[in-house]
Design a protein around this motif. Structure first.
Motif, PDB file in Angstrom:
ATOM      1  N   PRO A   1      85.046  -7.275  22.336  1.00  0.00           N
ATOM      2  CA  PRO A   1      83.992  -7.543  22.148  1.00  0.00           C
ATOM      3  C   PRO A   1      83.059  -6.460  21.569  1.00  0.00           C
ATOM      4  O   PRO A   1      83.229  -5.205  21.710  1.00  0.00           O
ATOM      5  N   TYR A   2      82.038  -6.995  20.917  1.00  0.00           N
ATOM      6  CA  TYR A   2      80.925  -5.536  20.183  1.00  0.00           C
ATOM      7  C   TYR A   2      79.314  -6.684  20.168  1.00  0.00           C
ATOM      8  O   TYR A   2      79.482  -7.610  19.783  1.00  0.00           O
ATOM      9  N   THR A   3      78.156  -6.163  20.775  1.00  0.00           N
ATOM     10  CA  THR A   3      76.973  -6.578  20.208  1.00  0.00           C
ATOM     11  C   THR A   3      75.618  -5.747  19.785  1.00  0.00           C
ATOM     12  O   THR A   3      76.187  -4.277  19.407  1.00  0.00           O
ATOM     13  N   TYR A   4      74.600  -6.100  19.280  1.00  0.00           N
ATOM     14  CA  TYR A   4      73.734  -5.364  19.053  1.00  0.00           C
ATOM     15  C   TYR A   4      73.528  -4.282  20.142  1.00  0.00           C
ATOM     16  O   TYR A   4      73.218  -2.838  19.330  1.00  0.00           O
ATOM     17  N   ALA A   5      73.372  -4.483  21.663  1.00  0.00           N
ATOM     18  CA  ALA A   5      73.329  -3.975  22.303  1.00  0.00           C
ATOM     19  C   ALA A   5      74.677  -2.319  22.617  1.00  0.00           C
ATOM     20  O   ALA A   5      74.353  -1.866  23.162  1.00  0.00           O
TER      21      ALA A   5
ATOM     22  N   GLU B   1      72.775   0.753  21.447  1.00  0.00           N
ATOM     23  CA  GLU B   1      71.931   1.016  22.841  1.00  0.00           C
ATOM     24  C   GLU B   1      73.512   1.537  22.996  1.00  0.00           C
ATOM     25  O   GLU B   1      74.487   2.165  23.024  1.00  0.00           O
ATOM     26  N   ASN B   2      73.438   1.284  24.605  1.00  0.00           N
ATOM     27  CA  ASN B   2      74.753   2.116  25.442  1.00  0.00           C
ATOM     28  C   ASN B   2      75.247   0.843  26.135  1.00  0.00           C
ATOM     29  O   ASN B   2      76.201   1.557  26.986  1.00  0.00           O
ATOM     30  N   ALA B   3      75.489  -0.306  25.752  1.00  0.00           N
ATOM     31  CA  ALA B   3      75.557  -1.101  26.094  1.00  0.00           C
ATOM     32  C   ALA B   3      77.367  -0.819  26.152  1.00  0.00           C
ATOM     33  O   ALA B   3      77.938  -0.999  25.601  1.00  0.00           O
ATOM     34  N   PRO B   4      77.823  -1.814  27.073  1.00  0.00           N
ATOM     35  CA  PRO B   4      79.756  -2.140  27.401  1.00  0.00           C
ATOM     36  C   PRO B   4      79.505  -2.612  25.884  1.00  0.00           C
ATOM     37  O   PRO B   4      79.001  -3.322  25.165  1.00  0.00           O
ATOM     38  N   GLY B   5      81.300  -3.176  25.632  1.00  0.00           N
ATOM     39  CA  GLY B   5      81.304  -2.495  24.331  1.00  0.00           C
ATOM     40  C   GLY B   5      81.873  -2.024  22.952  1.00  0.00           C
ATOM     41  O   GLY B   5      81.453  -0.826  23.300  1.00  0.00           O
TER      42      GLY B   5
END
Length: 139
Positions: free
Chosen positions: A31-35, A39-43
């Motif tokens: 996965p990949y997301t905006y975060a 930001e530093n979210a997982p993915g």
């Protein structure tokens, strides 16, 4: 020469949506997301993948240059930091290298490392990036 294929699927809006990346080889799918990008979210994110591609290409190209100059590298550890700035735009890439190459002088090492930075195919593809630096250390 082979053609390499990757896939991306994005669903939803920029900030609330989500995406999925898949490499043809099957060694990565996730996965990949905006975060995960801004930001530093997982993915993962495109910049992380560009960094991995650049470090890998640079290390392989340098290995070829060393071999063609009569040196056998024991270990080339390359890393890449991709900076994402306003726009968003990739503003800078920092390549770092630690190399163990018996019999190689510091001067020749730096010369070949700079040549690999300039001539590896991924560096050429990233020529629009305003700044690509290299910190190379022979150990």
């Amino acid at each position: 020469m082979p053609v390499r294929t990757s896939e991306a699927v994005w669903q939803g809006t920029l900030k609330e949506g989500k995406g999925h990346l898949k490499l043809q080889s099957g060694v990565y799918e996730g996965p990949y997301t905006y975060a995960s990008r801004f930001e530093n979210a997982p993915g993962t994110n495109p910049e992380e993948l560009i960094g991995a591609a650049h470090a890998g290409c640079f290390a392989m190209f340098l290995s070829a240059l060393l071999t063609n100059n009569g040196f056998t590298p024991e270990r080339l550890h390359a890393s890449s930091s991709v900076h994402l700035g306003e726009g968003p735009t990739i503003t800078k890439i920092e390549l770092r290298l630690e190399a163990k190459v018996p019999g190689l002088s510091e001067e020749k090492f730096q010369e070949l490392a700079q040549e690999a930075k300039a001539k590896c195919p991924v560096s050429k593809a990233l020529a629009a990036v305003p700044e690509i630096t290299l910190e190379a250390r022979l150990i």
